[in-house]
Scaffold this motif. Structure first.
Motif, PDB file in Angstrom:
ATOM      1  N   GLU A 163      -5.538   7.365  -1.573  1.00 15.12           N
ATOM      2  CA  GLU A 163      -5.867   6.180  -0.769  1.00 15.12           C
ATOM      3  C   GLU A 163      -6.557   5.074  -1.570  1.00 15.12           C
ATOM      4  O   GLU A 163      -6.311   3.887  -1.340  1.00 15.12           O
TER       5      GLU A 163
ATOM      6  N   TYR B 197     -10.675   4.855   1.201  1.00 19.61           N
ATOM      7  CA  TYR B 197      -9.849   3.665   0.927  1.00 19.61           C
ATOM      8  C   TYR B 197     -10.609   2.623   0.107  1.00 19.61           C
ATOM      9  O   TYR B 197     -10.161   2.235  -0.975  1.00 19.61           O
TER      10      TYR B 197
ATOM     11  N   HIS C 190       1.703   4.222  -2.992  1.00 16.24           N
ATOM     12  CA  HIS C 190       1.580   5.672  -2.788  1.00 16.24           C
ATOM     13  C   HIS C 190       2.762   6.437  -3.389  1.00 16.24           C
ATOM     14  O   HIS C 190       2.672   7.655  -3.581  1.00 16.24           O
TER      15      HIS C 190
ATOM     16  N   HIS D 195       0.843  -1.208   0.000  1.00 14.15           N
ATOM     17  CA  HIS D 195       0.000   0.000   0.000  1.00 14.15           C
ATOM     18  C   HIS D 195       0.880   1.261   0.000  1.00 14.15           C
ATOM     19  O   HIS D 195       0.727   2.140  -0.851  1.00 14.15           O
TER      20      HIS D 195
HETATM   21 ZN    ZN Z   1      -2.690   5.081   2.206  1.00 13.21          ZN
END
Ligand code: ZN
Ligand code: ARG
Length: 472
Positions: free
Chosen positions: A348, A399, A329, A325
């Motif tokens: 996100e 998210y 980013h 994750h």
């Molecule tokens: Zn994140």
């Protein structure tokens, strides 16, 4: 301070403002979530930051930062976001300069000898010392972090600044839409290691300890600047040829030297797969945007953060899922930057979707991952993807609904078109502020009106859209 205020007053008078328009006017960027942040028309090109941390594990620091400033409109005044330690001196192009510190507004204001014009750059230097100031954001204190050492021995510091913590330890145009390059020099006592975003370019010893220098040559938002100080074990791994033009991406991770041996071994496991993650993600998103990548592990129960080239990873979040994750980013958030915090789902949602892409690369069923997300959202309040308050920034909608929007698009257009779309988005918006509107326009150009409508439905519907694409 009295002298500074008097000088400022004199400058304001001599600038003879037009009626109703103060010459020193400076307006914030107008962020929908944080309306006071940043300065409209100000473009910080580079931050040259010198930090001295004489007592790691405390909030004490000394700093000197020189900002290279440009402007997109004439600026009679510069107003940086700042809540940090007492300012000792400000210089404009090397000459001492009056300033005002507006604690209530969180601004350091300077009226330069002449307005900054769009064709020029200027160097603004600020020297400060004292205690870093943390910002209460949502449920945590962001900004400069101090982790006291066990029994008063040792200690660690790091930056955890998303969304608005940077201003607590350095003056900054604190908005993601103004990314900049960084040179960071950190002086720490002997025995400590400092790490920061970018490539390490040197370590020198002096009377105060060791000075570590880092170059972050590709612009990043200030909240994504990594700074770490601890007794670290640095682990170098083989470079991964997934950079721009096949460039080798340098691989290094920093583990606290003080972790108990059994913990240390289990913590390291996910980081051994960082290179594979870079390969899988670059296969979808295109070349890795920076010269290095790795993680620094922190011993506090904070959320993980996608600090550029060096994820900030708590011990307790040291899993493959969180690591992939934060690594995603690096493309979405650190390289493709946000035009406005309300569109944080663009960071996100994409980073969460990378968890599914990684799971699939491990042989898992992506449809099951998506169904699991959908089940978690069902029966709860949902909202359109644009956040309307700070409380919504890091909620399940940003998210999970954000990730499901991408899954819906992929299900509709197929993997080949989806991959091309992801790569176009990264290519078009690298270093450029991205917005939902910009992404929708790109989607229409790349994939057509039906795909755009699908993404828009997921972005704007007041209810949760159905998981599978409706039959055409
Ligand atoms: Zn994140
Ligand atoms: N961007 C971080 C992530 O990777 C989350 C940061 C949460 N920040 C906060 N102030 N709550 O998901």
């Amino acid at each position: 301070m009295a002298l500074a205020a008097a000088l400022l007053g004199a400058l304001l008078l001599s600038a003879a403002p037009a009626p109703g328009v103060p010459a020193a006017s400076s307006f914030p960027i107008g962020d929908r979530i944080y309306p006071m942040l940043g300065q409209a028309g100000l473009d910080v090109r580079h931050y040259d930051l010198d930090l001295t941390v004489a007592r790691p594990g405390t909030l004490e620091l000394r700093g000197e930062v020189t900002l290279t400033l440009a402007a997109t409109r004439p600026l009679a005044a510069v107003a940086l976001d700042y809540l940090g330690p007492a300012v000792q001196e400000v210089r404009w192009n090397g000459a001492a300069q009056a300033f005002t510190l507006d604690r209530a507004a969180g601004k350091l204001r300077v009226v330069p000898p002449a307005p900054l014009r769009p064709s020029e750059t200027a160097r603004l230097s600020v020297r400060y010392a004292g205690l870093a100031v943390q910002t209460p954001d949502l449920s945590l204190l962001t900004g400069w972090q101090a982790v006291p050492g066990a029994g008063g021995v040792g200690g660690a510091n790091y930056s955890l600044s998303e969304p608005v913590g940077t201003r607590g330890f350095m003056p900054v145009n604190d908005h993601p839409s103004d990314p900049a390059t960084f040179t960071v020099r950190i002086t720490v006592p002997a025995g400590y290691t400092a790490a920061a975003s970018g490539l390490e370019t040197g370590v020198v010893s002096g009377p105060a300890g060791h000075t570590f220098t880092f170059e972050q040559a590709v612009p990043i938002p200030a909240y994504a600047l990594a700074i770490h100080i601890n007794r670290f074990v640095r682990v170098d791994s083989a470079p991964v040829p997934v950079g721009v033009g096949g460039a080798a991406v340098v691989r290094r991770d920093y583990f606290p030297a003080g972790l108990p041996p059994r913990v240390a071994e289990s913590v390291r496991a996910p980081y051994r797969r960082t290179g594979e993650m870079l390969e899988v993600l670059a296969g979808w998103f295109g070349p890795f945007p920076f010269a290095a990548h790795g993680s620094a592990i922190v011993e506090s129960p904070v959320p993980a953060l996608e600090t550029a080239t060096l994820n900030t990873m708590p011990v307790r979040s040291s899993s493959e899922r969180v690591l992939v994750h934060e690594t995603a980013h690096q493309w979405f958030g650190d390289r493709v930057v946000l035009a406005d915090w309300s569109d944080v789902w663009l960071s996100e949602g994409f980073a969460t979707y990378a968890e599914l892409l990684w799971a699939q690369a491990q042989g898992q069923d992506g449809g099951e991952v998506a169904a699991g997300w959908y089940a978690r959202l069902q029966g709860r309040p949902t909202r359109p993807l644009a956040a309307t308050s700070a409380e919504e920034l890091f909620d399940q909608t940003a998210y999970l609904r954000g990730a499901l929007a991408l899954h819906a698009l992929r299900t509709e257009v197929g993997d080949v078109a989806f991959r091309g779309w992801l790569r176009s988005y990264v290519a078009v918006f690298s270093g450029q502020p991205a917005s939902t509107a910009g992404l929708l326009a790109l989607t229409r150009r790349e994939l057509g009106v039906r795909a755009e409508a699908t993404l828009r439905l997921w972005a704007e519907s007041l209810t949760l859209p159905p998981l599978s694409a409706p039959p055409s």
